[in-house]
Motif scaffolding. Structure first.
Motif, PDB file in Angstrom:
ATOM      1  N   TYR A   1       0.843  -1.181   0.000  1.00 48.77           N
ATOM      2  CA  TYR A   1       0.000   0.000   0.000  1.00 48.77           C
ATOM      3  C   TYR A   1       0.889   1.245   0.000  1.00 48.77           C
ATOM      4  CZ  TYR A   1      -3.026   3.556   2.021  1.00 48.77           C
ATOM      5  OH  TYR A   1      -3.710   4.700   2.290  1.00 48.77           O
ATOM      6  N   ARG A   2       1.915   1.219   0.843  1.00 45.37           N
ATOM      7  CA  ARG A   2       2.850   2.336   0.920  1.00 45.37           C
ATOM      8  C   ARG A   2       4.214   1.867   0.454  1.00 45.37           C
ATOM      9  NH1 ARG A   2       0.641   5.783   4.972  1.00 45.37           N
ATOM     10  NH2 ARG A   2       0.253   4.004   6.297  1.00 45.37           N
ATOM     11  N   GLU A   3       4.657   2.373  -0.684  1.00 44.54           N
ATOM     12  CA  GLU A   3       5.986   1.995  -1.167  1.00 44.54           C
ATOM     13  C   GLU A   3       7.040   2.794  -0.399  1.00 44.54           C
ATOM     14  OE1 GLU A   3       6.929  -0.306  -3.231  1.00 44.54           O
ATOM     15  OE2 GLU A   3       4.900  -0.961  -3.724  1.00 44.54           O
ATOM     16  N   LEU A   4       8.132   2.124  -0.059  1.00 41.79           N
ATOM     17  CA  LEU A   4       9.212   2.819   0.627  1.00 41.79           C
ATOM     18  C   LEU A   4      10.024   3.603  -0.395  1.00 41.79           C
ATOM     19  CD1 LEU A   4      10.411  -0.037   2.974  1.00 41.79           C
ATOM     20  CD2 LEU A   4       8.985   1.916   3.547  1.00 41.79           C
ATOM     21  N   ARG A   5      10.441   4.815  -0.001  1.00 46.05           N
ATOM     22  CA  ARG A   5      11.309   5.585  -0.899  1.00 46.05           C
ATOM     23  C   ARG A   5      12.525   6.091  -0.152  1.00 46.05           C
ATOM     24  NH1 ARG A   5       8.168  10.068  -3.632  1.00 46.05           N
ATOM     25  NH2 ARG A   5      10.233  10.682  -4.299  1.00 46.05           N
ATOM     26  N   PHE A   6      13.654   5.670  -0.625  1.00 44.57           N
ATOM     27  CA  PHE A   6      14.911   6.070  -0.008  1.00 44.57           C
ATOM     28  C   PHE A   6      15.346   7.373  -0.659  1.00 44.57           C
ATOM     29  CE2 PHE A   6      19.259   5.708   1.466  1.00 44.57           C
ATOM     30  CZ  PHE A   6      19.110   5.042   2.663  1.00 44.57           C
ATOM     31  N   ARG A   7      15.308   8.486   0.091  1.00 42.21           N
ATOM     32  CA  ARG A   7      15.618   9.786  -0.504  1.00 42.21           C
ATOM     33  C   ARG A   7      16.991  10.253  -0.076  1.00 42.21           C
ATOM     34  NH1 ARG A   7       9.730  12.249   0.826  1.00 42.21           N
ATOM     35  NH2 ARG A   7       8.904  10.191   0.630  1.00 42.21           N
ATOM     36  N   GLN A   8      17.301  11.440  -0.557  1.00 45.90           N
ATOM     37  CA  GLN A   8      18.608  12.021  -0.256  1.00 45.90           C
ATOM     38  C   GLN A   8      18.796  12.175   1.258  1.00 45.90           C
ATOM     39  OE1 GLN A   8      19.110  15.738  -2.209  1.00 45.90           O
ATOM     40  NE2 GLN A   8      21.321  15.564  -2.299  1.00 45.90           N
ATOM     41  N   ARG A   9      17.739  12.689   1.930  1.00 44.51           N
ATOM     42  CA  ARG A   9      17.884  12.923   3.363  1.00 44.51           C
ATOM     43  C   ARG A   9      18.149  11.621   4.123  1.00 44.51           C
ATOM     44  NH1 ARG A   9      11.625  14.525   4.009  1.00 44.51           N
ATOM     45  NH2 ARG A   9      10.766  12.427   3.945  1.00 44.51           N
ATOM     46  N   ASP A  10      17.645  10.503   3.587  1.00 44.29           N
ATOM     47  CA  ASP A  10      17.907   9.211   4.232  1.00 44.29           C
ATOM     48  C   ASP A  10      19.382   8.846   4.110  1.00 44.29           C
ATOM     49  OD1 ASP A  10      15.152   8.686   4.928  1.00 44.29           O
ATOM     50  OD2 ASP A  10      14.827   8.465   2.768  1.00 44.29           O
ATOM     51  N   ALA A  11      19.931   9.098   2.908  1.00 39.90           N
ATOM     52  CA  ALA A  11      21.350   8.833   2.691  1.00 39.90           C
ATOM     53  C   ALA A  11      22.187   9.709   3.613  1.00 39.90           C
ATOM     54  CB  ALA A  11      21.703   9.092   1.227  1.00 39.90           C
ATOM     55  N   ILE A  12      21.767  10.972   3.738  1.00 40.78           N
ATOM     56  CA  ILE A  12      22.525  11.895   4.588  1.00 40.78           C
ATOM     57  C   ILE A  12      22.495  11.435   6.036  1.00 40.78           C
ATOM     58  CG2 ILE A  12      22.573  14.253   5.508  1.00 40.78           C
ATOM     59  CD1 ILE A  12      21.549  15.182   2.750  1.00 40.78           C
ATOM     60  N   ALA A  13      21.322  11.010   6.493  1.00 43.53           N
ATOM     61  CA  ALA A  13      21.192  10.551   7.879  1.00 43.53           C
ATOM     62  C   ALA A  13      22.119   9.363   8.146  1.00 43.53           C
ATOM     63  CB  ALA A  13      19.744  10.154   8.161  1.00 43.53           C
ATOM     64  N   LEU A  14      22.133   8.440   7.192  1.00 43.27           N
ATOM     65  CA  LEU A  14      22.966   7.249   7.340  1.00 43.27           C
ATOM     66  C   LEU A  14      24.449   7.628   7.366  1.00 43.27           C
ATOM     67  CD1 LEU A  14      22.824   4.251   7.604  1.00 43.27           C
ATOM     68  CD2 LEU A  14      22.671   4.042   5.128  1.00 43.27           C
ATOM     69  N   ALA A  15      24.821   8.508   6.453  1.00 44.52           N
ATOM     70  CA  ALA A  15      26.222   8.951   6.377  1.00 44.52           C
ATOM     71  C   ALA A  15      26.621   9.668   7.662  1.00 44.52           C
ATOM     72  CB  ALA A  15      26.404   9.871   5.170  1.00 44.52           C
ATOM     73  N   ALA A  16      25.711  10.498   8.178  1.00 45.70           N
ATOM     74  CA  ALA A  16      26.010  11.253   9.404  1.00 45.70           C
ATOM     75  C   ALA A  16      26.253  10.303  10.577  1.00 45.70           C
ATOM     76  CB  ALA A  16      24.869  12.211   9.723  1.00 45.70           C
ATOM     77  N   THR A  17      25.423   9.277  10.669  1.00 49.11           N
ATOM     78  CA  THR A  17      25.602   8.299  11.737  1.00 49.11           C
ATOM     79  C   THR A  17      26.974   7.642  11.639  1.00 49.11           C
ATOM     80  OG1 THR A  17      23.260   7.807  11.503  1.00 49.11           O
ATOM     81  CG2 THR A  17      24.538   6.327  12.885  1.00 49.11           C
ATOM     82  N   ALA A  18      27.303   7.198  10.438  1.00 49.56           N
ATOM     83  CA  ALA A  18      28.584   6.533  10.221  1.00 49.56           C
ATOM     84  C   ALA A  18      29.735   7.462  10.601  1.00 49.56           C
ATOM     85  CB  ALA A  18      28.696   6.101   8.760  1.00 49.56           C
ATOM     86  N   LEU A  19      29.592   8.744  10.251  1.00 47.36           N
ATOM     87  CA  LEU A  19      30.644   9.730  10.501  1.00 47.36           C
ATOM     88  C   LEU A  19      30.860   9.938  11.998  1.00 47.36           C
ATOM     89  CD1 LEU A  19      31.993  11.055   8.073  1.00 47.36           C
ATOM     90  CD2 LEU A  19      30.844  13.200   8.713  1.00 47.36           C
ATOM     91  N   VAL A  20      29.757  10.133  12.712  1.00 50.33           N
ATOM     92  CA  VAL A  20      29.849  10.343  14.162  1.00 50.33           C
ATOM     93  C   VAL A  20      30.507   9.128  14.801  1.00 50.33           C
ATOM     94  CG1 VAL A  20      28.515  10.503  16.290  1.00 50.33           C
ATOM     95  CG2 VAL A  20      27.898  11.900  14.320  1.00 50.33           C
ATOM     96  N   LEU A  21      30.095   7.956  14.341  1.00 53.26           N
ATOM     97  CA  LEU A  21      30.609   6.718  14.912  1.00 53.26           C
ATOM     98  C   LEU A  21      32.097   6.570  14.646  1.00 53.26           C
ATOM     99  CD1 LEU A  21      29.301   4.474  16.480  1.00 53.26           C
ATOM    100  CD2 LEU A  21      29.371   3.115  14.407  1.00 53.26           C
ATOM    101  N   ALA A  22      32.505   6.857  13.418  1.00 53.04           N
ATOM    102  CA  ALA A  22      33.927   6.783  13.074  1.00 53.04           C
ATOM    103  C   ALA A  22      34.715   7.708  13.982  1.00 53.04           C
ATOM    104  CB  ALA A  22      34.119   7.153  11.604  1.00 53.04           C
ATOM    105  N   GLY A  23      34.174   8.924  14.194  1.00 56.32           N
ATOM    106  CA  GLY A  23      34.828   9.883  15.078  1.00 56.32           C
ATOM    107  C   GLY A  23      34.960   9.311  16.474  1.00 56.32           C
ATOM    108  N   ALA A  24      33.887   8.701  16.963  1.00 54.55           N
ATOM    109  CA  ALA A  24      33.859   8.170  18.326  1.00 54.55           C
ATOM    110  C   ALA A  24      34.860   7.030  18.482  1.00 54.55           C
ATOM    111  CB  ALA A  24      32.459   7.691  18.666  1.00 54.55           C
TER     112      ALA A  24
END
Ligand SMILES: Nc1ncnc2c1ncn2[C@@H]1O[C@H](COP(=O)(O)OP(=O)(O)O)[C@@H](O)[C@H]1O
Ligand SMILES: [Mg+2]
Lengths: 263, 271
Positions: free
Chosen positions: A237-260
């Protein structure tokens, strides 16, 4: 509606985090959960903690409510810290009383471990608080679907999860009702040791189980009569859509984690 | 027994975004041998209200009085025995392997002698017309039979006030009539009955007094004819009919029950 405000609960408000694709959130959380095991400095943990606090603010879940979501696991955290502090013999002795010794290393390790568990749990609570159960199951199914080639029943697992999540509040409500009905017949659930506790819960567990099976029957019938035939060729009924902001969120998480991890 | 509620207030999930003020100062009472009917729309607070009668829910404000004694000073077990509460769909709490064992649950909890327990179970099952089911499994009964057994399970405590929350919902007409008959029998032996229902026709037939709840407040309380004729939106079919007749210039008084109404109508035809 009466629902237990507890760990794993969805908090329905509109926020940037709620709007993210569930897959982005699941992946970010998974990355964070795994990555946290490689964070071995206080500064690193601090960095992740700051990020989590910021995310809670962004999620529009009131901080007090969020803390309440964590309450059920607070005991486990406290226990972990307690045992670390009590049984570790590393570093300087801070305090000694008979056989009881508290070492500087134990305190450090205890707080560190406690902090790590708290962050793990917070990240998971953040995921479930900002993702509707159905979206969560859809996202999970989608992420697991490559495994379908290996005959992993991704659709079935996701469907089971959806149903379970859907029925947890119902079962909880049902158990409250039955408990009250038995209390009205004089049942007392506070008395006695563990054995009599088990005995006193029988009048609750039996009707609860009977009711759950009845519900399962009804649900299966309703699903079949509406033509449910498993995941094959099923559209959403609701198709999932992976948008730019989703990619950014994922990248940001990875970045913070790498820093940590590097800190 | 005389059960009285004074200015009862109840708030669900206080201090959270899910806060609901379910009761906003409700006062009412029921005396010995009296049937109090409580009606009101869904969500008006009926179920919340009745759970205060044996303090399964604690009020945020107000008092529950049992024969003029503050109910909080009584032992919980004593209060629950004297005020028997039958929840909506009480059959959902049946659990024992046999009907007999299930009905014996409450008297066992009271610590009675085995002989006394046996007497109580037999009496309660007979009252609800279910003595022939005593050796069956409660899970193998029909819905109507399960309902009777569940009610017997509360009657077995020998309550002085019996509170029934929508006891006839989902029952066939014959079982409904049986239940109304049971209520009359209990009243005649001096038991007070609180009957919650949204079926005004049914409640009009047994209630001695009526209380209408609306949004957690008492909208009206009093004798059936007072309350029903002043609140036509809650009136049973008999009252609506008579009110319509009275409006067209006839005056046949304010009957409520079916028989009274028939008598009044018969008088009209003769006259
Ligand atoms: N356990 C609960 N938790 C939160 N709110 C509740 C709960 N039970 C009832 N309510 C709310 O309280 C109000 C009164 O409900 P209830 O007493 O069940 O009414 P009724 O029995 O007249 O239908 C409703 O708005 C309902 O949503
Ligand atoms: Mg109700």
């Amino acid at each position: 509606m009466s629902v237990a405000r507890s760990f794993g609960q969805f908090y329905p408000v509109a926020s940037p985090l709620h709007a993210l694709d569930p897959r982005a959130k699941i992946l970010s959380t998974a990355v964070l959960l795994l990555g946290l095991f490689f964070v071995d400095s206080a500064a690193g943990l601090g960095l992740v903690a700051v990020a989590v606090v910021a995310l809670v603010a962004v999620s529009r879940v009131p901080p007090l409510t969020f803390l309440r979501l964590l309450r059920p696991v607070a005991f486990i955290v406290a226990l972990t810290v307690f045992f670390q502090v009590l049984f570790s013999r590393e570093g300087e002795t801070l305090f000694a009383w008979g056989i009881l010794e508290i070492h500087e290393g134990g305190v450090r390790l205890g707080l560190f471990l406690g902090g790590r568990i708290l962050l793990l749990v917070s990240a998971a609570a953040l995921l479930t608080a900002t993702t509707a159960p159905l979206a969560l199951a859809d996202g999970l199914e989608d992420l697991l679907s490559p495994l379908k080639k290996l005959r992993f029943p991704a659709h079935e697992v996701a469907m089971m999860m959806t149903i379970a999540l859907r029925f947890i509040p119902t079962l909880y409500e049902e158990s409250q009702k039955i408990t009250k009905a038995q209390a009205a017949r004089g049942a007392d659930f506070a008395e006695g040791g563990p054995l009599s506790r088990i005995r006193t819960t029988i009048p609750i567990l039996i009707p609860l189980t009977v009711g759950a099976f009845r519900r399962a029957d009804e649900l299966a019938e309703a699903m079949e009569s509406r033509g449910y035939r498993g995941g094959e060729g099923r559209t959403r009924y609701r198709e999932l859509r992976f948008r730019q902001r989703d990619a950014i969120a994922l990248a940001a998480t990875a970045l913070v984690l790498a820093g940590a991890i590097l800190l | 027994m005389r059960l009285e509620l004074r200015h009862i207030r109840h708030v669900y999930s206080p201090g959270t975004p899910f806060q609901v003020e379910a009761l906003r100062g409700v006062s009412l009472s029921v005396g010995p041998g009296e049937v109090l009917g409580i009606i009101g729309g869904t969500g008006s607070g009926k179920s919340t209200l009745v759970q205060h009668m044996n303090l399964l829910l604690e009020p945020a404000g107000g008092k529950v009085l049992v024969d003029a004694v503050d109910a909080t000073t009584l032992k919980k077990s004593e209060l629950r025995r004297r005020v028997g509460l039958v929840f909506q769909f009480p059959e959902a709490a049946l659990f024992a392997p046999t009907v007999w064992e299930d009905v014996a649950f409450a008297p066992r909890r009271l610590g009675l002698e085995e002989a006394e327990i046996g007497d109580r179970v037999r009496e309660s099952l007979a009252l609800v017309g279910a003595d022939h089911l005593k050796d069956r499994s409660p899970f193998a009964l029909s819905g109507g039979e399960q309902r009777r057994v569940a009610i017997a399970g509360v009657l077995a405590m020998g309550p002085e006030v019996l509170v029934l929350d929508e006891p006839t919902s989902g029952l066939d007409p014959a079982s409904r009539q049986d239940l109304l008959r049971l209520i009359r029998t209990l009243r005649d032996t001096g038991t007070s009955v609180v009957l919650v229902s949204h079926d005004t026709d049914e409640i009009a037939e047994v209630a001695d007094r009526i209380c209408i709840l609306e949004k957690g407040e008492v909208r009206a309380i009093g004798s059936p004819s007072e309350v029903f004729y002043a609140n036509p939106d809650f009136a049973p079919a008999t009252v609506s009919t008579v009110a319509a007749l009275n409006e067209t210039g006839w005056d046949i008084g304010h009957p409520v029950r079916f028989r009274e109404t028939l008598r009044a109508l018969a008088g009209l035809m003769e006259g």
